[in-house]
Design a protein around this motif. Sequence first.
Motif, PDB file in Angstrom:
ATOM      1  N   LEU A   1     -59.576 -52.712  47.002  1.00  0.00           N
ATOM      2  CA  LEU A   1     -59.653 -54.049  46.329  1.00  0.00           C
ATOM      3  C   LEU A   1     -60.569 -55.158  46.973  1.00  0.00           C
ATOM      4  N   ILE A   2     -61.461 -55.746  46.227  1.00  0.00           N
ATOM      5  CA  ILE A   2     -62.459 -56.630  46.709  1.00  0.00           C
ATOM      6  C   ILE A   2     -61.873 -57.947  47.510  1.00  0.00           C
ATOM      7  N   ASP A   3     -62.632 -58.363  48.560  1.00  0.00           N
ATOM      8  CA  ASP A   3     -62.096 -59.381  49.446  1.00  0.00           C
ATOM      9  C   ASP A   3     -61.566 -60.481  48.668  1.00  0.00           C
ATOM     10  N   SER A   4     -62.388 -61.048  47.699  1.00  0.00           N
ATOM     11  CA  SER A   4     -61.878 -62.183  46.948  1.00  0.00           C
ATOM     12  C   SER A   4     -60.556 -62.267  46.507  1.00  0.00           C
ATOM     13  N   LEU A   5     -59.971 -61.097  46.010  1.00  0.00           N
ATOM     14  CA  LEU A   5     -58.900 -61.012  45.315  1.00  0.00           C
ATOM     15  C   LEU A   5     -57.752 -60.486  46.372  1.00  0.00           C
ATOM     16  N   LYS A   6     -57.915 -60.583  47.598  1.00  0.00           N
ATOM     17  CA  LYS A   6     -56.956 -60.219  48.431  1.00  0.00           C
ATOM     18  C   LYS A   6     -56.173 -61.599  49.193  1.00  0.00           C
ATOM     19  N   GLY A   7     -55.159 -61.674  49.344  1.00  0.00           N
ATOM     20  CA  GLY A   7     -54.450 -62.743  50.220  1.00  0.00           C
ATOM     21  C   GLY A   7     -54.057 -63.911  49.156  1.00  0.00           C
ATOM     22  N   VAL A   8     -53.730 -63.612  48.039  1.00  0.00           N
ATOM     23  CA  VAL A   8     -53.471 -64.685  46.955  1.00  0.00           C
ATOM     24  C   VAL A   8     -51.826 -64.957  47.441  1.00  0.00           C
ATOM     25  N   GLY A   9     -51.746 -66.519  47.170  1.00  0.00           N
ATOM     26  CA  GLY A   9     -50.490 -67.061  47.789  1.00  0.00           C
ATOM     27  C   GLY A   9     -49.174 -66.645  47.191  1.00  0.00           C
ATOM     28  N   TRP A  10     -49.370 -66.071  46.125  1.00  0.00           N
ATOM     29  CA  TRP A  10     -48.073 -65.569  45.253  1.00  0.00           C
ATOM     30  C   TRP A  10     -47.910 -64.121  45.571  1.00  0.00           C
ATOM     31  N   ASP A  11     -48.757 -63.187  46.140  1.00  0.00           N
ATOM     32  CA  ASP A  11     -48.495 -61.872  46.552  1.00  0.00           C
ATOM     33  C   ASP A  11     -49.611 -61.853  47.714  1.00  0.00           C
ATOM     34  N   PRO A  12     -49.341 -62.293  48.851  1.00  0.00           N
ATOM     35  CA  PRO A  12     -50.465 -62.139  49.598  1.00  0.00           C
ATOM     36  C   PRO A  12     -50.981 -60.778  50.259  1.00  0.00           C
ATOM     37  N   GLU A  13     -49.795 -59.700  50.099  1.00  0.00           N
ATOM     38  CA  GLU A  13     -50.072 -58.450  50.736  1.00  0.00           C
ATOM     39  C   GLU A  13     -50.171 -57.553  49.409  1.00  0.00           C
ATOM     40  N   ARG A  14     -50.399 -58.076  48.299  1.00  0.00           N
ATOM     41  CA  ARG A  14     -50.742 -57.358  46.895  1.00  0.00           C
ATOM     42  C   ARG A  14     -49.301 -56.162  47.043  1.00  0.00           C
ATOM     43  N   ASN A  15     -48.038 -56.746  47.651  1.00  0.00           N
ATOM     44  CA  ASN A  15     -46.918 -55.699  47.216  1.00  0.00           C
ATOM     45  C   ASN A  15     -46.444 -55.409  45.881  1.00  0.00           C
ATOM     46  N   TYR A  16     -46.743 -56.215  45.081  1.00  0.00           N
ATOM     47  CA  TYR A  16     -46.351 -56.266  43.638  1.00  0.00           C
ATOM     48  C   TYR A  16     -47.345 -56.032  42.529  1.00  0.00           C
ATOM     49  N   SER A  17     -48.520 -56.519  42.919  1.00  0.00           N
ATOM     50  CA  SER A  17     -49.339 -56.523  41.856  1.00  0.00           C
ATOM     51  C   SER A  17     -50.901 -55.847  42.388  1.00  0.00           C
ATOM     52  N   ALA A  18     -51.603 -55.321  41.361  1.00  0.00           N
ATOM     53  CA  ALA A  18     -52.727 -54.867  41.673  1.00  0.00           C
ATOM     54  C   ALA A  18     -53.801 -55.369  40.344  1.00  0.00           C
ATOM     55  N   PRO A  19     -54.893 -56.054  40.884  1.00  0.00           N
ATOM     56  CA  PRO A  19     -55.591 -56.449  39.465  1.00  0.00           C
ATOM     57  C   PRO A  19     -56.118 -55.455  38.816  1.00  0.00           C
ATOM     58  N   TRP A  20     -56.198 -55.307  37.350  1.00  0.00           N
ATOM     59  CA  TRP A  20     -56.810 -54.566  36.384  1.00  0.00           C
ATOM     60  C   TRP A  20     -58.216 -54.743  36.192  1.00  0.00           C
ATOM     61  N   GLN A  21     -58.347 -56.041  35.888  1.00  0.00           N
ATOM     62  CA  GLN A  21     -59.801 -56.800  35.690  1.00  0.00           C
ATOM     63  C   GLN A  21     -59.730 -58.095  36.062  1.00  0.00           C
ATOM     64  N   SER A  22     -60.827 -58.740  36.235  1.00  0.00           N
ATOM     65  CA  SER A  22     -60.904 -60.259  36.723  1.00  0.00           C
ATOM     66  C   SER A  22     -62.034 -60.810  35.923  1.00  0.00           C
ATOM     67  N   GLY A  23     -62.050 -62.154  35.896  1.00  0.00           N
ATOM     68  CA  GLY A  23     -63.071 -63.042  35.354  1.00  0.00           C
ATOM     69  C   GLY A  23     -63.452 -64.165  36.090  1.00  0.00           C
ATOM     70  N   LEU A  24     -64.316 -64.931  35.694  1.00  0.00           N
ATOM     71  CA  LEU A  24     -64.683 -66.338  36.133  1.00  0.00           C
ATOM     72  C   LEU A  24     -64.709 -67.468  35.275  1.00  0.00           C
ATOM     73  N   SER A  25     -64.392 -68.637  35.639  1.00  0.00           N
ATOM     74  CA  SER A  25     -64.251 -69.726  34.793  1.00  0.00           C
ATOM     75  C   SER A  25     -65.210 -70.821  35.562  1.00  0.00           C
ATOM     76  N   GLY A  26     -66.409 -71.087  34.477  1.00  0.00           N
ATOM     77  CA  GLY A  26     -67.448 -71.915  35.169  1.00  0.00           C
ATOM     78  C   GLY A  26     -68.036 -72.587  33.904  1.00  0.00           C
ATOM     79  N   ILE A  27     -69.380 -72.713  33.929  1.00  0.00           N
ATOM     80  CA  ILE A  27     -70.104 -73.353  33.133  1.00  0.00           C
ATOM     81  C   ILE A  27     -71.209 -72.652  32.225  1.00  0.00           C
ATOM     82  N   ALA A  28     -71.332 -72.807  31.041  1.00  0.00           N
ATOM     83  CA  ALA A  28     -72.353 -72.416  30.291  1.00  0.00           C
ATOM     84  C   ALA A  28     -73.088 -73.142  29.432  1.00  0.00           C
ATOM     85  N   TYR A  29     -74.394 -73.043  29.263  1.00  0.00           N
ATOM     86  CA  TYR A  29     -75.020 -73.904  28.346  1.00  0.00           C
ATOM     87  C   TYR A  29     -76.228 -73.373  27.821  1.00  0.00           C
ATOM     88  N   ASN A  30     -76.616 -73.767  26.716  1.00  0.00           N
ATOM     89  CA  ASN A  30     -77.709 -73.170  25.683  1.00  0.00           C
ATOM     90  C   ASN A  30     -78.934 -73.717  26.273  1.00  0.00           C
TER      91      ASN A  30
END
Length: 387
Positions: free
Chosen positions: A147-176
């Motif tokens: 598991l990539i480091d940025s998805l470890k230690g989430v507050g709601w499942d810090p040890e990933r005892n219940y969850s395993a990310p399937w895919q992820s995404g980012l929310s930011g800005i886009a412009y034309n």
Amino acid sequence: MTGRLSRRAALRGGAGALLGLGSLAVLPAFGTPDRKQDPATCFADDLSEEQRKLVISNWPAYIDEDGKKYVSTLTQFERDFGITVDYTADVNDNLEFFAKVVNQLGACQPSKRDMFMLTDWMAARMIQVGWLQPLDKSRVPNLDANLIDSLKGVGWDPERNYSAPWQSGLSGIAYNKEKVKEVRSFEELLSRPDLKGRISLLTEMRDTMGLTLLSQGADPANFTDAEWDNAIERLRKARGDGQIRAFTGNEYIQDLAAGNIVACEAWSGDVAAAEDPNLVFVTPEEGQMIWSDNMLIPNLATHQANAEDWINYYYEPEVAAKLAAYVWYICPVKGAQEAMEKVDPSLVDNPLIFPTEESLATTHTFMALEEFQIRAYEGDFADVTGG
């Protein structure tokens, strides 16, 4: 291309439409005592050895498919493990899917599924009320190792005892870039005069308010009511000033490409899938939000070991690379970027599939909320957005 768009379209369009009804009655009611469960007492005998099957619910177009000469990751899993997978794309929206399983899970009754994939905030609530079975970590070593480091230690499942990310995404800005000069920060989006009336923000509260909190110097993963109030008032001011043209689901991509808007809050997967050289995804100076859809095993699943084999399999870098090449979201698996050399070399350096360490260091998650907070914050957000 249609496949890569449909997963987020379903999520954002569905959730936005529900909140657009102007009623918070659609929000999940988890907290009543009779719906809380103890996973240690609400479980079924595991029939994985004698029943080589697995029942999964996932989002539409969120997995690779067999072709004339292409063997999908799902088909290869069935061959390698001798497990027949009943795979259904019936998660069209977190809230809609919640309605399908709430009565069963809330009463410690079978949901008739061994696994489903839900977004962080819904996964967090299900963990809090005890509706999910803990993973047998000895059966999913690849999860902890890869598991990539940025998805470890989430507050709601810090040890990933219940969850395993399937895919992820980012929310930011886009412009034309054909229509406007570079937009560097979320605060610019909310205030720059040349953008007035020409931007859109997202209907997903946790994304939009996460970025607004960051723009006001607060941590989306750990904020106070006072910081929330400050951020919601900043958003309210931008709306009142006419800065924001609309709050949308992922239809913003068409408007951005057409020039109906010139900049917007955006999801990385949408910009990647558009493959339009004029559309640029930007990490805001304040930081960006990261989200995941998570593999979860519900109470009374009867094939948990088979589900854990699935999780461990998809955390093999070679398998993760094949999946990422099809769906074009952030791959949560270490080593998949190197494995992509053999799958599709053109995607090895795609930053929207494999963000750099520097980019991932700027990511933030939204803190897990109690039910009273969900209703209060969603109510505030709906009041500003016109929902």
